[in-house]
Design a protein around this motif. Structure first.
Motif, short mmCIF file in Angstrom:
data_model
loop_
_atom_site.label_atom_id
_atom_site.label_comp_id
_atom_site.label_asym_id
_atom_site.label_seq_id
_atom_site.Cartn_x
_atom_site.Cartn_y
_atom_site.Cartn_z
N THR A 144 27.52 3.61 22.34
CA THR A 144 28.35 4.33 21.37
C THR A 144 27.48 5.15 20.43
O THR A 144 27.78 6.32 20.16
CB THR A 144 29.18 3.32 20.56
N ARG A 201 16.82 -5.64 19.03
CA ARG A 201 17.51 -6.93 18.83
C ARG A 201 18.06 -7.50 20.12
O ARG A 201 18.58 -8.62 20.13
CB ARG A 201 18.66 -6.74 17.83
N SER A 224 25.91 -7.44 32.33
CA SER A 224 25.42 -8.34 31.30
C SER A 224 24.48 -9.34 31.95
O SER A 224 24.70 -10.53 31.92
CB SER A 224 26.58 -9.03 30.62
N ARG A 234 24.64 -9.26 25.56
CA ARG A 234 26.07 -9.20 25.85
C ARG A 234 26.48 -7.76 26.09
O ARG A 234 25.85 -6.84 25.61
CB ARG A 234 26.90 -9.76 24.70
N LYS A 235 27.59 -7.62 26.79
CA LYS A 235 28.08 -6.28 27.09
C LYS A 235 28.32 -5.49 25.82
O LYS A 235 28.03 -4.31 25.74
CB LYS A 235 29.39 -6.37 27.87
N TYR A 236 28.89 -6.18 24.81
CA TYR A 236 29.26 -5.42 23.61
C TYR A 236 28.02 -4.87 22.91
O TYR A 236 28.08 -3.81 22.29
CB TYR A 236 30.08 -6.28 22.65
N GLU A 237 26.88 -5.57 23.04
CA GLU A 237 25.66 -5.06 22.40
C GLU A 237 25.23 -3.76 23.07
O GLU A 237 24.82 -2.82 22.40
CB GLU A 237 24.55 -6.11 22.48
N ARG A 288 19.43 -12.27 27.65
CA ARG A 288 20.82 -12.41 28.09
C ARG A 288 21.71 -11.69 27.09
O ARG A 288 22.48 -12.31 26.36
CB ARG A 288 21.20 -13.87 28.18
N GLU A 302 18.58 -9.42 23.40
CA GLU A 302 17.98 -10.61 23.99
C GLU A 302 18.05 -10.49 25.51
O GLU A 302 18.85 -9.70 26.02
CB GLU A 302 18.75 -11.86 23.52
N GLN A 320 27.24 -1.84 24.62
CA GLN A 320 28.27 -0.86 24.30
C GLN A 320 28.01 -0.23 22.93
O GLN A 320 28.24 0.96 22.74
CB GLN A 320 29.66 -1.52 24.34
N PHE A 321 27.54 -1.03 21.97
CA PHE A 321 27.23 -0.48 20.65
C PHE A 321 26.11 0.57 20.77
O PHE A 321 26.16 1.62 20.15
CB PHE A 321 26.77 -1.59 19.70
N GLN A 371 30.83 -16.38 29.73
CA GLN A 371 29.62 -16.28 30.56
C GLN A 371 28.44 -16.96 29.88
O GLN A 371 27.73 -17.76 30.49
CB GLN A 371 29.31 -14.81 30.81
N ASP A 398 32.25 -12.25 27.84
CA ASP A 398 30.82 -12.44 27.56
C ASP A 398 30.54 -13.83 27.01
O ASP A 398 29.56 -14.48 27.38
CB ASP A 398 30.34 -11.40 26.54
N GLN A 454 18.80 -1.42 17.42
CA GLN A 454 19.70 -2.23 18.25
C GLN A 454 19.01 -2.68 19.53
O GLN A 454 19.20 -3.81 19.98
CB GLN A 454 20.96 -1.41 18.58
#
Lengths: 194, 208
Positions: free
Chosen positions: B185, B170, B122, B176-179, B174, B172, B181-182, A61, A58, B167
């Protein structure tokens, strides 16, 4: 920035100005060529900083999307590599701060999942203890140490990327090493024998 | 640990510590290319989906209003003319701002969660998604402090929605994948989507 610093970094950018000009004009092949030249180093730095494959992807990217988005504003006053790595470092540090906030508030990420195939066979003490110690370093020291001692950037490159004096880079690495020694003191015997 | 030992350690670390294995550079390039050179993927739904979503929001809203009244969460409002509860009061309860807000919240949140991209992409995110998340977050917090929040089941659901909507708000464009994912989850850990559906189903039964 010192001219000497620019000169050193410029050697790594041979051919970039031509590619940048074409990419700015919309040549996607040139953009791809730029990506191919620099992506691995950006990814490596991101991965060293975060230790997570998905997050490193990420980050990489994000860095290239930002760089390509602002390519038209790149004036060539510094080497492309310097600019690219400055964006990379800023993006990494900002994102890691955000991730820490998320982790602290809501989700406890299983650190074991950070390690991927190929790392499992390596010394777990090194992986865990060093990760913990590195993450405990102040970010200004950590980035300097990772760039210099782990990724092999010169102090000139670090100074140019972080926008600091070469001497500051050296003192940060020195200080980071001293703190790392303290943090790893309990594991000293194992590594003294290594 | 002396300097030499640290040098040895760092030298080993450069070869063994957090060494990327098989970095997905091609996959990253595809995402970069899509985000930087192609028109960002907007997740604005088509007119059919907008219509369905609006209808769903209306149905869930009406059901939610009926549900909270029947459970006594919000006392029926006396008719100002007759002073009597009952049919007249039931009709006037549809105008209760808390009930309307509760119904709208459930419906709009269901639509919003369905519109979220999966956690494996993403790409560009419609800014309206985070904007809607922020608006729903405000409504959720207001409802938590309202009589609706006195119902334990609804309160728990609202608290979990608050976590997820915070969440989403917040995110944006662009993201991110982890956001994502959170968010996924949180949805999974608290069974939010099944509970939302279950609440909506209960509301429907109570309403009709």
């Amino acid at each position: 920035m010192q001219n000497a610093q620019l000169a050193v970094l410029a050697t790594a950018d041979d051919g970039d100005p031509h590619l940048i000009a074409r990419a700015t004009a919309g040549d996607r092949g040139a953009a791809r060529a730029l990506y191919d030249r620099h992506a691995m180093r950006v990814y490596r730095l991101a991965y060293r900083m975060c230790g997570d494959r998905d997050l490193a992807s990420d980050l990489t990217q994000d860095v290239f999307v930002r760089v390509f988005g602002q390519l038209g504003q790149f004036r060539g006053e510094s080497a492309f590599t310097t600019w690219l790595h400055r964006v990379a470092v800023t993006t990494c540090l900002n994102t890691l701060r955000k991730v820490k906030r998320f982790q602290g508030r809501e989700v406890e990420i299983d650190h074991a999942s950070d390690h991927h195939a190929g790392e499992a066979e390596r010394d777990p003490l090194l992986q865990e203890a060093l990760s913990r110690a590195m993450d405990a370093l102040p970010e200004g020291l950590r980035i300097a140490l990772v760039m210099h001692a782990i990724e092999g950037y010169t102090h000139v490159e670090i100074a140019a990327t972080l926008g600091i004096a070469e001497g500051t880079s050296k003192s940060r690495v020195f200080e980071a090493r001293a703190k790392l020694r303290e943090l790893l003191a309990s594991h000293g015997k194992e590594y003294d024998n290594g | 640990m002396d300097d030499k030992a640290l040098d040895r350690l760092l030298e080993r670390a450069s070869k063994e510590w957090r060494v990327p294995v098989d970095p997905p550079l091609e996959e990253i390039w595809s995402a970069v290319e899509a985000a930087a050179f192609e028109r960002p993927l907007r997740r604005a739904p088509g007119w059919t989906i907008v219509g369905i979503a609006a209808a769903a929001a209306l149905v869930v809203g009406a059901a939610a209003g009926s549900y909270v009244t029947r459970r006594g969460i919000i006392p029926p409002v006396l008719n100002t003319t007759t002073g009597l509860p009952g049919v007249v009061a039931s009709a006037s309860s549809a105008n209760d701002p808390n009930q309307r807000a509760m119904g709208e919240l459930l419906g709009r949140t269901a639509v919003l969660l369905a519109a979220l991209p999966g956690d494996t992409v993403s790409t560009g995110l419609d800014p309206q998604v985070s904007g809607e998340g922020a608006r729903l977050l405000t409504t959720t917090r207001m409802l938590l402090d309202s009589p609706v929040g006195s119902d334990a089941r609804l309160r728990n659901l609202l608290q979990d929605l608050e976590l997820v909507l915070a969440q989403v708000a917040r995110l944006e464009p662009r993201h991110r994948k982890y956001e994502m994912q959170f968010i996924q989850t949180a949805l999974d850990q608290h069974d939010i989507v099944p509970r939302l559906r279950s609440a909506a189903a209960d509301l429907s039964l109570n309403a009709f």
